[in-house]
Design a protein around this motif. Sequence first.
Motif, mmCIF file in Angstrom:
data_model
loop_
_atom_site.group_PDB
_atom_site.id
_atom_site.type_symbol
_atom_site.label_atom_id
_atom_site.label_comp_id
_atom_site.label_asym_id
_atom_site.label_seq_id
_atom_site.Cartn_x
_atom_site.Cartn_y
_atom_site.Cartn_z
ATOM 1 N N GLN A 115 0.831 -1.199 0.000
ATOM 2 C CA GLN A 115 0.000 0.000 0.000
ATOM 3 C C GLN A 115 0.871 1.256 0.000
ATOM 4 O OE1 GLN A 115 -2.738 0.278 3.291
ATOM 5 N NE2 GLN A 115 -3.249 2.411 2.866
ATOM 6 N N VAL A 116 1.925 1.235 0.818
ATOM 7 C CA VAL A 116 2.832 2.382 0.877
ATOM 8 C C VAL A 116 3.488 2.616 -0.479
ATOM 9 C CG1 VAL A 116 4.910 3.314 1.959
ATOM 10 C CG2 VAL A 116 3.249 2.038 3.334
ATOM 11 N N LYS A 117 3.980 1.559 -1.074
ATOM 12 C CA LYS A 117 4.641 1.688 -2.377
ATOM 13 C C LYS A 117 3.687 2.274 -3.418
ATOM 14 C CE LYS A 117 7.291 -0.977 -5.789
ATOM 15 N NZ LYS A 117 6.404 -0.950 -6.961
ATOM 16 N N LYS A 118 2.471 1.780 -3.439
ATOM 17 C CA LYS A 118 1.479 2.270 -4.395
ATOM 18 C C LYS A 118 1.193 3.750 -4.189
ATOM 19 C CE LYS A 118 -3.260 1.395 -5.973
ATOM 20 N NZ LYS A 118 -4.469 0.529 -5.784
ATOM 21 N N GLU A 119 1.037 4.154 -2.940
ATOM 22 C CA GLU A 119 0.711 5.553 -2.634
ATOM 23 C C GLU A 119 1.864 6.493 -2.970
ATOM 24 O OE1 GLU A 119 -2.374 4.630 1.074
ATOM 25 O OE2 GLU A 119 -0.413 5.543 1.469
ATOM 26 N N VAL A 120 3.069 6.090 -2.624
ATOM 27 C CA VAL A 120 4.224 6.960 -2.877
ATOM 28 C C VAL A 120 4.490 7.076 -4.376
ATOM 29 C CG1 VAL A 120 6.696 7.265 -2.463
ATOM 30 C CG2 VAL A 120 5.211 6.499 -0.602
ATOM 31 N N GLU A 121 4.373 5.988 -5.087
ATOM 32 C CA GLU A 121 4.554 6.050 -6.536
ATOM 33 C C GLU A 121 3.469 6.903 -7.191
ATOM 34 O OE1 GLU A 121 6.901 2.060 -7.904
ATOM 35 O OE2 GLU A 121 4.743 1.844 -7.558
ATOM 36 N N ALA A 122 2.270 6.901 -6.626
ATOM 37 C CA ALA A 122 1.184 7.710 -7.173
ATOM 38 C C ALA A 122 1.487 9.205 -7.084
ATOM 39 C CB ALA A 122 -0.121 7.401 -6.444
ATOM 40 N N ALA A 123 2.365 9.575 -6.151
ATOM 41 C CA ALA A 123 2.758 10.980 -6.011
ATOM 42 C C ALA A 123 3.812 11.392 -7.024
ATOM 43 C CB ALA A 123 3.273 11.237 -4.592
ATOM 44 N N GLY A 124 4.323 10.428 -7.796
ATOM 45 C CA GLY A 124 5.314 10.726 -8.820
ATOM 46 C C GLY A 124 6.692 10.168 -8.547
ATOM 47 N N PHE A 125 6.869 9.508 -7.406
ATOM 48 C CA PHE A 125 8.176 8.960 -7.053
ATOM 49 C C PHE A 125 8.470 7.668 -7.821
ATOM 50 C CE2 PHE A 125 7.329 11.552 -3.288
ATOM 51 C CZ PHE A 125 8.564 12.123 -3.052
ATOM 52 N N LYS A 126 9.754 7.398 -7.990
ATOM 53 C CA LYS A 126 10.213 6.142 -8.570
ATOM 54 C C LYS A 126 10.776 5.266 -7.460
ATOM 55 C CE LYS A 126 9.241 7.482 -12.740
ATOM 56 N NZ LYS A 126 8.057 6.919 -13.428
ATOM 57 N N PHE A 127 10.320 4.027 -7.411
ATOM 58 C CA PHE A 127 10.816 3.081 -6.416
ATOM 59 C C PHE A 127 12.250 2.692 -6.751
ATOM 60 C CE2 PHE A 127 11.107 -1.500 -5.094
ATOM 61 C CZ PHE A 127 11.130 -1.283 -3.736
ATOM 62 N N VAL A 128 13.163 2.891 -5.798
ATOM 63 C CA VAL A 128 14.573 2.573 -6.001
ATOM 64 C C VAL A 128 14.893 1.171 -5.503
ATOM 65 C CG1 VAL A 128 16.945 3.220 -5.422
ATOM 66 C CG2 VAL A 128 15.236 5.000 -5.858
ATOM 67 N N GLY A 129 14.417 0.842 -4.317
ATOM 68 C CA GLY A 129 14.717 -0.470 -3.761
ATOM 69 C C GLY A 129 14.384 -0.532 -2.287
ATOM 70 N N GLU A 130 14.738 -1.621 -1.683
ATOM 71 C CA GLU A 130 14.458 -1.865 -0.278
ATOM 72 C C GLU A 130 15.668 -2.522 0.370
ATOM 73 O OE1 GLU A 130 11.672 -5.342 -1.930
ATOM 74 O OE2 GLU A 130 11.613 -5.180 0.251
ATOM 75 N N THR A 131 15.696 -2.489 1.686
ATOM 76 C CA THR A 131 16.728 -3.186 2.432
ATOM 77 C C THR A 131 16.051 -4.047 3.489
ATOM 78 O OG1 THR A 131 18.670 -2.967 3.874
ATOM 79 C CG2 THR A 131 17.021 -1.230 4.034
ATOM 80 N N ASP A 132 16.675 -5.176 3.801
ATOM 81 C CA ASP A 132 16.090 -6.073 4.801
ATOM 82 C C ASP A 132 16.745 -5.918 6.174
ATOM 83 O OD1 ASP A 132 18.521 -7.171 4.225
ATOM 84 O OD2 ASP A 132 17.760 -9.123 3.596
ATOM 85 N N LEU A 133 17.368 -4.788 6.425
ATOM 86 C CA LEU A 133 18.055 -4.540 7.690
ATOM 87 C C LEU A 133 17.165 -4.747 8.911
ATOM 88 C CD1 LEU A 133 20.086 -1.282 6.912
ATOM 89 C CD2 LEU A 133 21.040 -3.407 7.816
ATOM 90 N N LEU A 134 15.890 -4.402 8.767
ATOM 91 C CA LEU A 134 14.998 -4.378 9.920
ATOM 92 C C LEU A 134 13.946 -5.481 9.885
ATOM 93 C CD1 LEU A 134 14.524 -0.509 9.990
ATOM 94 C CD2 LEU A 134 16.026 -1.861 11.456
ATOM 95 N N ARG A 135 14.146 -6.449 9.005
ATOM 96 C CA ARG A 135 13.188 -7.545 8.920
ATOM 97 C C ARG A 135 13.317 -8.467 10.132
ATOM 98 N NH1 ARG A 135 10.603 -8.292 4.304
ATOM 99 N NH2 ARG A 135 9.077 -9.025 5.842
#
Length: 258
Positions: free
Chosen positions: A209-229
């Motif tokens: 949901q977060v990814k969809k909303e942020v991309e809807a604002a015009g942002f490009k998804f760069v990537g993710e990190t699993d540091l906090l998984r």
Amino acid sequence: MTRRHLTAALAAMTIGATTGGLGLGGAGAIAAAPKVPANITAALADKARPEADVKRDAARHPGELLAWAGVKSGDKAVDFIMGGGYFTRILSAAVGPKGHVWAYQPSEFIKFRAAYGEEQKTVAGAYANVTPITAPFGELKLPDGVDLVLTVQNYHDLHLKPFPADNAAKLNAEIFRALKPGGTYVVVDHVGPAEEGTPDKLHRIDPAQVKKEVEAAGFKFVGETDLLRAKDDPHTANVFDPSIRGKTDQFAMKFRKP
């Protein structure tokens, strides 16, 4: 009032360890823990940091997270919903005297927990390159041309029921406007199920949901990190529940303004 009671309070008023990645798709890949550069290492060693903050470093991995975010000396950064200032302090020292940090604390939060306002004043008073911003969500105006906006464990708050349905969309649009071209937006939050009401019930949010909303604002998804998984988190308990508090599964996603 503690933060665990914030949702209930807001609802009472009327207001306008590591696992694999999240599999969100897109161009970004799961990032390995980066080497922490000297400016961030020095920031973590800052003697002005409260001992309580330092004790949280082992669980929060701030050095690796900010290195992954690309924080550099001289950067202009926004700590979006600063809370007690844990990341504000680190960002201040990491960007150094030629950089600047704006520490945003929503007026709605301060109204129900005065300590948020006091903590903001304390941090701003202790660091010459920190400017406090206090405004209701609907009136927020961020500085222009910033390099980074960081929000940690707070994105789900944009979806608390008392706020308008378009609250997150409007705030993402303001963040997009404030960032310079090529600027970075980093979102860290507790992983939640894709169910209606999750932010209010659990203080979590579905990463997709977060990814969809942020991309809807015009942002490009760069990537993710699993540091906090955290693979042992079932995603069904409120993050303040003693059984999971401080041990939640958290996603960290990086977006860029074209």
